[in-house]
Design a protein around this motif. Structure first.
Motif, PDB file in Angstrom:
ATOM      1  N   ALA A   1      51.458  47.105  29.868  1.00 35.39           N
ATOM      2  CA  ALA A   1      50.747  46.397  28.892  1.00 35.39           C
ATOM      3  C   ALA A   1      49.562  45.708  29.476  1.00 35.39           C
ATOM      4  O   ALA A   1      48.350  45.831  29.278  1.00 35.39           O
ATOM      5  CB  ALA A   1      51.122  45.779  27.686  1.00 35.39           C
ATOM      6  N   LEU A   2      50.047  44.643  30.612  1.00 34.35           N
ATOM      7  CA  LEU A   2      49.138  43.779  31.126  1.00 34.35           C
ATOM      8  C   LEU A   2      48.226  44.656  32.118  1.00 34.35           C
ATOM      9  O   LEU A   2      46.983  44.424  32.313  1.00 34.35           O
ATOM     10  CB  LEU A   2      50.187  42.792  31.835  1.00 34.35           C
ATOM     11  N   HIS A   3      48.747  45.591  32.925  1.00 32.14           N
ATOM     12  CA  HIS A   3      47.909  46.508  33.737  1.00 32.14           C
ATOM     13  C   HIS A   3      46.871  47.052  32.948  1.00 32.14           C
ATOM     14  O   HIS A   3      45.812  47.199  33.232  1.00 32.14           O
ATOM     15  CB  HIS A   3      48.715  47.493  34.526  1.00 32.14           C
ATOM     16  N   LYS A   4      47.086  47.699  31.903  1.00 26.84           N
ATOM     17  CA  LYS A   4      46.105  48.245  30.963  1.00 26.84           C
ATOM     18  C   LYS A   4      45.032  47.258  30.366  1.00 26.84           C
ATOM     19  O   LYS A   4      44.011  47.518  30.520  1.00 26.84           O
ATOM     20  CB  LYS A   4      46.900  48.794  29.687  1.00 26.84           C
ATOM     21  N   ALA A   5      45.560  45.927  30.218  1.00 24.42           N
ATOM     22  CA  ALA A   5      44.600  44.975  29.820  1.00 24.42           C
ATOM     23  C   ALA A   5      43.727  44.639  30.974  1.00 24.42           C
ATOM     24  O   ALA A   5      42.443  44.557  30.743  1.00 24.42           O
ATOM     25  CB  ALA A   5      45.292  43.717  29.165  1.00 24.42           C
ATOM     26  N   LEU A   6      44.353  44.528  32.022  1.00 21.54           N
ATOM     27  CA  LEU A   6      43.513  43.979  33.251  1.00 21.54           C
ATOM     28  C   LEU A   6      42.311  45.138  33.618  1.00 21.54           C
ATOM     29  O   LEU A   6      41.424  44.814  33.744  1.00 21.54           O
ATOM     30  CB  LEU A   6      44.495  44.222  34.549  1.00 21.54           C
ATOM     31  N   GLU A   7      42.762  46.293  33.257  1.00 24.53           N
ATOM     32  CA  GLU A   7      41.500  47.575  33.590  1.00 24.53           C
ATOM     33  C   GLU A   7      40.559  47.501  32.552  1.00 24.53           C
ATOM     34  O   GLU A   7      39.623  47.471  32.956  1.00 24.53           O
ATOM     35  CB  GLU A   7      42.472  48.911  33.260  1.00 24.53           C
ATOM     36  N   VAL A   8      41.139  47.015  31.350  1.00 24.77           N
ATOM     37  CA  VAL A   8      39.843  46.769  30.247  1.00 24.77           C
ATOM     38  C   VAL A   8      39.015  45.578  30.655  1.00 24.77           C
ATOM     39  O   VAL A   8      37.526  45.721  30.769  1.00 24.77           O
ATOM     40  CB  VAL A   8      40.455  46.668  28.910  1.00 24.77           C
ATOM     41  N   PHE A   9      39.534  44.492  30.939  1.00 22.57           N
ATOM     42  CA  PHE A   9      38.844  43.369  31.481  1.00 22.57           C
ATOM     43  C   PHE A   9      38.011  43.355  32.746  1.00 22.57           C
ATOM     44  O   PHE A   9      36.717  43.090  32.806  1.00 22.57           O
ATOM     45  CB  PHE A   9      39.814  42.079  31.780  1.00 22.57           C
ATOM     46  N   TRP A  10      38.400  44.246  33.684  1.00 25.21           N
ATOM     47  CA  TRP A  10      37.840  44.789  34.667  1.00 25.21           C
ATOM     48  C   TRP A  10      36.718  45.460  34.547  1.00 25.21           C
ATOM     49  O   TRP A  10      35.467  45.299  35.349  1.00 25.21           O
ATOM     50  CB  TRP A  10      38.865  45.335  35.979  1.00 25.21           C
ATOM     51  N   ARG A  11      36.765  46.232  33.674  1.00 22.63           N
ATOM     52  CA  ARG A  11      35.531  47.469  33.411  1.00 22.63           C
ATOM     53  C   ARG A  11      34.711  46.782  32.432  1.00 22.63           C
ATOM     54  O   ARG A  11      33.304  46.884  32.877  1.00 22.63           O
ATOM     55  CB  ARG A  11      35.946  48.287  32.704  1.00 22.63           C
ATOM     56  N   HIS A  12      34.988  45.678  31.611  1.00 19.65           N
ATOM     57  CA  HIS A  12      34.019  45.538  30.556  1.00 19.65           C
ATOM     58  C   HIS A  12      33.818  43.773  30.667  1.00 19.65           C
ATOM     59  O   HIS A  12      32.880  43.464  30.080  1.00 19.65           O
ATOM     60  CB  HIS A  12      34.637  45.796  29.305  1.00 19.65           C
ATOM     61  N   GLY A  13      34.627  43.258  31.698  1.00 21.39           N
ATOM     62  CA  GLY A  13      34.348  41.769  31.502  1.00 21.39           C
ATOM     63  C   GLY A  13      35.115  41.119  30.629  1.00 21.39           C
ATOM     64  O   GLY A  13      35.514  41.625  29.507  1.00 21.39           O
ATOM     65  N   TYR A  14      35.268  39.809  30.439  1.00 24.33           N
ATOM     66  CA  TYR A  14      35.905  39.043  29.202  1.00 24.33           C
ATOM     67  C   TYR A  14      35.459  39.186  27.842  1.00 24.33           C
ATOM     68  O   TYR A  14      35.892  39.386  27.086  1.00 24.33           O
ATOM     69  CB  TYR A  14      35.963  37.279  29.513  1.00 24.33           C
ATOM     70  N   GLU A  15      34.027  38.960  27.832  1.00 28.99           N
ATOM     71  CA  GLU A  15      33.392  38.730  26.658  1.00 28.99           C
ATOM     72  C   GLU A  15      32.912  40.446  26.169  1.00 28.99           C
ATOM     73  O   GLU A  15      33.220  40.650  24.824  1.00 28.99           O
ATOM     74  CB  GLU A  15      31.617  37.991  27.003  1.00 28.99           C
TER      75      GLU A  15
END
Length: 193
Positions: A12-26
């Motif tokens: 789950a953390l890895h999948k979240a990392l991918e989202v943050f990496w692609r789209h940024g925090y905001e």
């Protein structure tokens, strides 16, 4: 009594990392994170606390992996200069126009969040310092093995390489012309003479 988790927290953390990496925090909404992670809101908050806590954990995971990769690439048994050049040429090769376009997550967040979030700024600064130390170790090894010139202080040269690496990664994220990256890299590598 708490119910056992029905999901793999690391995945789950890895999948979240991918989202943050692609789209940024905001640019990463809670809905995007929940969908990618396959979690309900209650499981999300129970496990990760908040979007901000999840982000910090994901960024730490990313940075730890990057530092381990850098250390392995520069401590590969080859002359230090060859190891450094090989690492940087791989960075430029990954920056080709058909790449995933994500750049470096640390560089992305240094631009997006660090100017106004002191905790992220400290996390980025720690990562940059650790990167500098890895480069400095390799440079000192190169100065000892004769593959890198001795006219520059190893730590100052390591800082230069760290700044250069960040610049290359930002330009890769911007899908800069490959020739610009290659020319910049040639000048950077000349500093090792």
């Amino acid at each position: 009594m708490a119910r056992p988790k029905e999901f793999d927290e690391r995945e789950a953390l890895h999948k979240a990392l991918e989202v943050f990496w692609r789209h940024g925090y905001e640019g990463s909404s809670l809905a995007d994170l929940l969908a990618a992670m396959g979690l309900s809101k209650s499981s999300f908050y129970e496990t990760f606390g908040s979007k901000q806590e999840l982000f910090r954990e994901a960024l730490t995971r990313y940075q730890d992996a990057q530092l381990a990769q850098l250390r392995a690439r520069l401590d590969d048994g080859c002359p230090a200069r060859q190891s450094i050049e090989s690492f940087f040429y791989a960075v430029v090769d990954k920056a080709c126009p058909q790449s995933n376009g994500r750049g470096c997550m640390s560089c992305n967040e240094a631009v997006e969040l660090a100017p106004h979030d002191p905790s992220v700024r400290r996390q980025i600064e720690r990562h940059l310092s650790a990167t500098e130390e890895i480069f400095a170790d390799a440079i000192r090894r190169g100065q000892a093995d004769g593959s890198i010139g001795g006219q520059h202080d190893a730590h100052r040269l390591a800082r230069f390489l760290t700044v250069g690496l960040s610049g290359l990664q930002v330009m890769a994220r911007a899908k800069s012309e490959p020739g610009r990256l290659e020319d910049s890299l040639a000048v950077m590598m000349a500093a090792l003479n």
